[in-house]
Motif scaffolding. Structure first.
Motif, PDB file in Angstrom:
ATOM      1  N   LYS A 172      35.953   8.023  42.147  1.00  0.00           N
ATOM      2  CA  LYS A 172      35.764   9.581  41.790  1.00  0.00           C
ATOM      3  C   LYS A 172      36.721  10.292  42.229  1.00  0.00           C
ATOM      4  CE  LYS A 172      32.254  10.390  45.314  1.00  0.00           C
ATOM      5  NZ  LYS A 172      31.021  10.983  45.848  1.00  0.00           N
ATOM      6  N   SER A 173      36.897  11.413  41.708  1.00  0.00           N
ATOM      7  CA  SER A 173      37.810  12.578  42.110  1.00  0.00           C
ATOM      8  C   SER A 173      36.840  13.853  42.282  1.00  0.00           C
ATOM      9  CB  SER A 173      38.775  12.801  40.962  1.00  0.00           C
ATOM     10  OG  SER A 173      39.681  13.881  41.398  1.00  0.00           O
ATOM     11  N   THR A 174      37.071  14.221  43.876  1.00  0.00           N
ATOM     12  CA  THR A 174      36.272  15.557  44.152  1.00  0.00           C
ATOM     13  C   THR A 174      37.152  16.712  44.402  1.00  0.00           C
ATOM     14  OG1 THR A 174      34.571  14.276  45.229  1.00  0.00           O
ATOM     15  CG2 THR A 174      34.540  16.431  45.803  1.00  0.00           C
ATOM     16  N   PRO A 175      37.232  17.758  43.693  1.00  0.00           N
ATOM     17  CA  PRO A 175      38.092  18.747  43.674  1.00  0.00           C
ATOM     18  C   PRO A 175      37.925  19.437  45.135  1.00  0.00           C
ATOM     19  CG  PRO A 175      36.280  19.726  42.235  1.00  0.00           C
ATOM     20  CD  PRO A 175      36.478  17.991  42.465  1.00  0.00           C
ATOM     21  N   LYS A 176      38.710  19.838  46.048  1.00  0.00           N
ATOM     22  CA  LYS A 176      38.817  20.694  47.301  1.00  0.00           C
ATOM     23  C   LYS A 176      39.487  22.206  46.957  1.00  0.00           C
ATOM     24  CE  LYS A 176      36.915  17.187  49.389  1.00  0.00           C
ATOM     25  NZ  LYS A 176      35.454  17.239  49.952  1.00  0.00           N
ATOM     26  N   TYR A 177      38.596  22.931  47.925  1.00  0.00           N
ATOM     27  CA  TYR A 177      38.919  24.477  47.352  1.00  0.00           C
ATOM     28  C   TYR A 177      39.467  24.959  49.119  1.00  0.00           C
ATOM     29  CZ  TYR A 177      37.142  24.084  42.784  1.00  0.00           C
ATOM     30  OH  TYR A 177      36.915  23.490  41.467  1.00  0.00           O
ATOM     31  N   ALA A 178      40.041  25.925  48.964  1.00  0.00           N
ATOM     32  CA  ALA A 178      40.375  26.755  50.262  1.00  0.00           C
ATOM     33  C   ALA A 178      40.247  28.230  49.709  1.00  0.00           C
ATOM     34  CB  ALA A 178      41.651  26.226  50.917  1.00  0.00           C
ATOM     35  N   GLU A 179      40.013  29.252  50.897  1.00  0.00           N
ATOM     36  CA  GLU A 179      40.039  30.754  50.612  1.00  0.00           C
ATOM     37  C   GLU A 179      41.418  31.029  50.677  1.00  0.00           C
ATOM     38  OE1 GLU A 179      35.861  32.738  51.202  1.00  0.00           O
ATOM     39  OE2 GLU A 179      36.904  32.247  53.104  1.00  0.00           O
ATOM     40  N   HIS A 180      41.949  31.825  49.723  1.00  0.00           N
ATOM     41  CA  HIS A 180      43.449  32.513  49.923  1.00  0.00           C
ATOM     42  C   HIS A 180      43.067  34.029  49.662  1.00  0.00           C
ATOM     43  CE1 HIS A 180      46.273  29.101  48.669  1.00  0.00           C
ATOM     44  NE2 HIS A 180      45.021  28.584  49.552  1.00  0.00           N
ATOM     45  N   ALA A 181      43.725  34.707  50.639  1.00  0.00           N
ATOM     46  CA  ALA A 181      43.597  36.218  50.473  1.00  0.00           C
ATOM     47  C   ALA A 181      44.595  36.770  49.798  1.00  0.00           C
ATOM     48  CB  ALA A 181      44.383  36.697  51.926  1.00  0.00           C
ATOM     49  N   GLU A 182      44.084  37.841  49.045  1.00  0.00           N
ATOM     50  CA  GLU A 182      44.794  38.363  47.826  1.00  0.00           C
ATOM     51  C   GLU A 182      44.764  40.079  47.871  1.00  0.00           C
ATOM     52  OE1 GLU A 182      45.752  36.297  43.864  1.00  0.00           O
ATOM     53  OE2 GLU A 182      43.958  37.565  43.935  1.00  0.00           O
ATOM     54  N   ILE A 183      45.702  40.834  47.537  1.00  0.00           N
ATOM     55  CA  ILE A 183      45.650  42.038  47.196  1.00  0.00           C
ATOM     56  C   ILE A 183      45.505  42.159  45.762  1.00  0.00           C
ATOM     57  CG2 ILE A 183      46.690  44.395  47.313  1.00  0.00           C
ATOM     58  CD1 ILE A 183      48.195  43.272  49.713  1.00  0.00           C
ATOM     59  N   VAL A 184      44.295  43.045  45.402  1.00  0.00           N
ATOM     60  CA  VAL A 184      44.318  43.376  44.176  1.00  0.00           C
ATOM     61  C   VAL A 184      44.523  45.068  43.977  1.00  0.00           C
ATOM     62  CG1 VAL A 184      42.320  43.495  42.103  1.00  0.00           C
ATOM     63  CG2 VAL A 184      42.643  41.779  43.592  1.00  0.00           C
ATOM     64  N   LEU A 185      45.517  45.534  43.206  1.00  0.00           N
ATOM     65  CA  LEU A 185      46.050  46.847  42.972  1.00  0.00           C
ATOM     66  C   LEU A 185      45.363  47.426  41.493  1.00  0.00           C
ATOM     67  CD1 LEU A 185      47.097  49.392  43.596  1.00  0.00           C
ATOM     68  CD2 LEU A 185      49.264  48.498  43.254  1.00  0.00           C
ATOM     69  N   GLU A 186      44.558  48.077  41.385  1.00  0.00           N
ATOM     70  CA  GLU A 186      44.038  48.451  39.982  1.00  0.00           C
ATOM     71  C   GLU A 186      44.605  49.835  39.622  1.00  0.00           C
ATOM     72  OE1 GLU A 186      39.652  46.202  40.600  1.00  0.00           O
ATOM     73  OE2 GLU A 186      39.961  48.521  41.120  1.00  0.00           O
ATOM     74  N   ILE A 187      45.338  49.754  38.357  1.00  0.00           N
ATOM     75  CA  ILE A 187      45.960  50.882  38.258  1.00  0.00           C
ATOM     76  C   ILE A 187      45.328  51.663  36.748  1.00  0.00           C
ATOM     77  CG2 ILE A 187      48.210  51.882  37.528  1.00  0.00           C
ATOM     78  CD1 ILE A 187      49.456  49.907  39.022  1.00  0.00           C
ATOM     79  N   ASN A 188      45.008  52.714  36.742  1.00  0.00           N
ATOM     80  CA  ASN A 188      44.403  53.522  35.720  1.00  0.00           C
ATOM     81  C   ASN A 188      45.451  53.511  34.363  1.00  0.00           C
ATOM     82  OD1 ASN A 188      43.330  55.251  33.722  1.00  0.00           O
ATOM     83  ND2 ASN A 188      42.185  56.450  35.717  1.00  0.00           N
ATOM     84  N   ASP A 189      44.772  52.903  33.323  1.00  0.00           N
ATOM     85  CA  ASP A 189      45.643  52.805  32.027  1.00  0.00           C
ATOM     86  C   ASP A 189      46.268  54.092  31.738  1.00  0.00           C
ATOM     87  OD1 ASP A 189      44.961  50.017  31.389  1.00  0.00           O
ATOM     88  OD2 ASP A 189      43.297  50.313  30.618  1.00  0.00           O
TER      89      ASP A 189
END
Length: 220
Positions: A172-189
């Motif tokens: 069986k294959s079990t997926p492993k995850y890790a938390e990654h930090a990320e900046i989300v910059l939202e720009i008005n259309d």
């Protein structure tokens, strides 16, 4: 809403810098930032953010693994010394089974302590970044909004194989995850519609425009 994502990058080095691994945010200027931030302004923002990253080091997966191995080894050694000190006549009773039990106990204790330390560092890191983003957003809203997020990212698969009663194999294959930090910059259309026809004019040292060559006028 246009979204520009900037992940946190870890520098892979050959040294033993386990406790303070080198992390930084890095991204390239793109057209989505046109009218909001110039290249120099983006570099300046990233420089401010990365100073916070350096002051609030995280524990990487490599750091966790190295600390766990070190803790387990130290724990087993300490327990063996304690056992020998208390039961001086029972040296022969300390065999592979006792060491294995101590390894298991040390592993779970070490994993708990290291995860607790990693959580403390990540919370401190998040708080510092969010404080800086509050400062950015107080000036940039509603044109743009800075957010900091932790995302679950697939890192690898754990493969487990075992023999069946009929001589075959089952796995069986079990997926492993890790938390990654990320900046989300939202720009008005609406920003692109307002600034698409902007013209940036080069000024001299006194602040006057003197057309001398084609390069003096640049479309922003």
């Amino acid at each position: 809403m246009k979204i520009v994502l900037t992940p946190l990058i870890e520098t892979n080095t050959l040294d033993c810098n386990y406790f303070t691994p080198t992390y930084f945010f890095d991204t390239e200027w793109c057209l989505d930032l046109h009218g909001y931030l110039t290249r120099k302004q983006l570099e300046s923002r990233l420089e401010e953010i990365n100073k916070i990253v350096m002051k609030n080091p995280l524990l990487s997966q490599r750091a966790k693994k190295g600390l766990l191995y070190g803790f387990v080894g130290f724990f087993v050694l300490l327990m063996l010394i304690a056992i020998l000190g208390i039961f001086t006549n029972t040296v022969s009773l300390i065999g592979p089974s006792v060491i294995q039990i101590l390894n298991i106990i040390g592993f779970f204790i070490g994993k708990y302590l290291i995860n607790k330390a990693a959580k403390y560092r990540s919370e401190k890191f998040s708080k510092a970044i969010n404080e800086k983003f509050k400062e950015f957003n107080s000036n940039d809203n509603p044109v743009a909004n800075w957010r900091f997020v932790w995302r679950n990212v697939l890192t690898h698969y754990k493969i487990e194989m075992k023999f069946t009663d009929n001589g075959g194999m089952k796995g069986k294959s079990t997926p492993k995850y890790a938390e990654h930090a990320e900046i989300v910059l939202e720009i008005n259309d609406a920003l692109s519609g307002i600034t698409k026809n902007d013209v940036r004019i080069k000024l001299d040292e006194l602040g006057f425009y003197t057309p001398r060559k084609i390069g003096d006028i640049e479309v922003a």
